[in-house]
Design a protein around this motif. Sequence first.
Motif, PDB file in Angstrom:
ATOM      1  N   PHE A 162      -0.497  12.756  -4.185  1.00  0.00           N
ATOM      2  CA  PHE A 162      -1.104  11.840  -3.221  1.00  0.00           C
ATOM      3  C   PHE A 162      -0.401  10.492  -3.166  1.00  0.00           C
ATOM      4  CE2 PHE A 162      -5.611  13.833  -3.848  1.00  0.00           C
ATOM      5  CZ  PHE A 162      -5.159  15.019  -3.302  1.00  0.00           C
ATOM      6  N   SER A 163       0.485  10.217  -4.103  1.00  0.00           N
ATOM      7  CA  SER A 163       1.084   8.893  -4.200  1.00  0.00           C
ATOM      8  C   SER A 163       1.889   8.511  -2.960  1.00  0.00           C
ATOM      9  CB  SER A 163       1.958   8.784  -5.448  1.00  0.00           C
ATOM     10  OG  SER A 163       3.024   9.711  -5.358  1.00  0.00           O
ATOM     11  N   THR A 164       2.332   9.480  -2.186  1.00  0.00           N
ATOM     12  CA  THR A 164       3.104   9.172  -0.982  1.00  0.00           C
ATOM     13  C   THR A 164       2.221   9.010   0.256  1.00  0.00           C
ATOM     14  OG1 THR A 164       3.463  11.517  -0.538  1.00  0.00           O
ATOM     15  CG2 THR A 164       5.158  10.369  -1.835  1.00  0.00           C
ATOM     16  N   TYR A 165       0.942   9.297   0.109  1.00  0.00           N
ATOM     17  CA  TYR A 165       0.021   9.175   1.245  1.00  0.00           C
ATOM     18  C   TYR A 165      -0.183   7.709   1.602  1.00  0.00           C
ATOM     19  CZ  TYR A 165      -4.307   9.065   3.889  1.00  0.00           C
ATOM     20  OH  TYR A 165      -5.249   8.825   4.844  1.00  0.00           O
ATOM     21  N   ARG A 166      -0.167   7.418   2.879  1.00  0.00           N
ATOM     22  CA  ARG A 166      -0.436   6.065   3.369  1.00  0.00           C
ATOM     23  C   ARG A 166      -1.592   6.129   4.355  1.00  0.00           C
ATOM     24  NH1 ARG A 166       1.602   4.992  -0.576  1.00  0.00           N
ATOM     25  NH2 ARG A 166       3.737   4.420  -0.925  1.00  0.00           N
ATOM     26  N   LYS A 167      -2.556   5.254   4.149  1.00  0.00           N
ATOM     27  CA  LYS A 167      -3.711   5.180   5.033  1.00  0.00           C
ATOM     28  C   LYS A 167      -3.286   4.757   6.432  1.00  0.00           C
ATOM     29  CE  LYS A 167      -7.140   3.011   2.442  1.00  0.00           C
ATOM     30  NZ  LYS A 167      -8.275   2.115   2.319  1.00  0.00           N
ATOM     31  N   ASN A 168      -4.013   5.251   7.411  1.00  0.00           N
ATOM     32  CA  ASN A 168      -3.805   4.773   8.773  1.00  0.00           C
ATOM     33  C   ASN A 168      -4.239   3.315   8.856  1.00  0.00           C
ATOM     34  OD1 ASN A 168      -3.001   7.318   9.669  1.00  0.00           O
ATOM     35  ND2 ASN A 168      -5.090   7.913  10.186  1.00  0.00           N
ATOM     36  N   SER A 169      -3.555   2.569   9.663  1.00  0.00           N
ATOM     37  CA  SER A 169      -3.995   1.191   9.894  1.00  0.00           C
ATOM     38  C   SER A 169      -4.482   1.100  11.332  1.00  0.00           C
ATOM     39  CB  SER A 169      -2.859   0.211   9.633  1.00  0.00           C
ATOM     40  OG  SER A 169      -1.804   0.442  10.533  1.00  0.00           O
ATOM     41  N   TYR A 170      -5.407   0.231  11.567  1.00  0.00           N
ATOM     42  CA  TYR A 170      -5.990   0.096  12.887  1.00  0.00           C
ATOM     43  C   TYR A 170      -6.551  -1.300  13.053  1.00  0.00           C
ATOM     44  CZ  TYR A 170     -10.100   0.924  10.047  1.00  0.00           C
ATOM     45  OH  TYR A 170     -11.049   0.842   9.069  1.00  0.00           O
ATOM     46  N   ARG A 171      -6.775  -1.662  14.296  1.00  0.00           N
ATOM     47  CA  ARG A 171      -7.390  -2.942  14.617  1.00  0.00           C
ATOM     48  C   ARG A 171      -8.715  -2.665  15.316  1.00  0.00           C
ATOM     49  NH1 ARG A 171      -5.399  -7.201  12.961  1.00  0.00           N
ATOM     50  NH2 ARG A 171      -3.206  -7.545  12.727  1.00  0.00           N
ATOM     51  N   ILE A 172      -9.707  -3.426  14.960  1.00  0.00           N
ATOM     52  CA  ILE A 172     -11.006  -3.291  15.604  1.00  0.00           C
ATOM     53  C   ILE A 172     -11.172  -4.470  16.555  1.00  0.00           C
ATOM     54  CG2 ILE A 172     -13.500  -3.182  15.244  1.00  0.00           C
ATOM     55  CD1 ILE A 172     -12.938  -2.095  12.437  1.00  0.00           C
ATOM     56  N   ASP A 173     -11.493  -4.154  17.803  1.00  0.00           N
ATOM     57  CA  ASP A 173     -11.626  -5.233  18.795  1.00  0.00           C
ATOM     58  C   ASP A 173     -12.875  -6.070  18.515  1.00  0.00           C
ATOM     59  OD1 ASP A 173     -13.928  -4.304  20.736  1.00  0.00           O
ATOM     60  OD2 ASP A 173     -12.689  -2.528  20.354  1.00  0.00           O
TER      61      ASP A 173
END
Length: 101
Positions: free
Chosen positions: A60-71
């Motif tokens: 799992f060490s290579t997994y990166r969370k999705n990033s997002y912006r909340i309006d």
Amino acid sequence: KSVRRFEDTKHLIPAGNLFELRFEDLEQAPADVLEKLHASLNLPGWDEAEAPIRKVVSGFSTYRKNSYRIDADTIKMLETRLRWVFDLYGYSLTQGDSAAA
């Protein structure tokens, strides 16, 4: 309503039948959290499961969370409707800001 009901009645769950965790802790040290879960719930088989679990989660060490912006409108709606849940569990509505457990 279901979160409030759970929080109001979880004391009725017999000791040793409930294990609560923060997702951030699971992300940080998944095998350690699973070991604590097994111990807390008195589940059998950790000795056999530990090595395969640690092997899988090491990938799992290579997994990166999705990033997002909340309006701003969505944040305002969350503030209005769910502020109590964020406060109860120690989370922040400000992106990138996470409260301590």
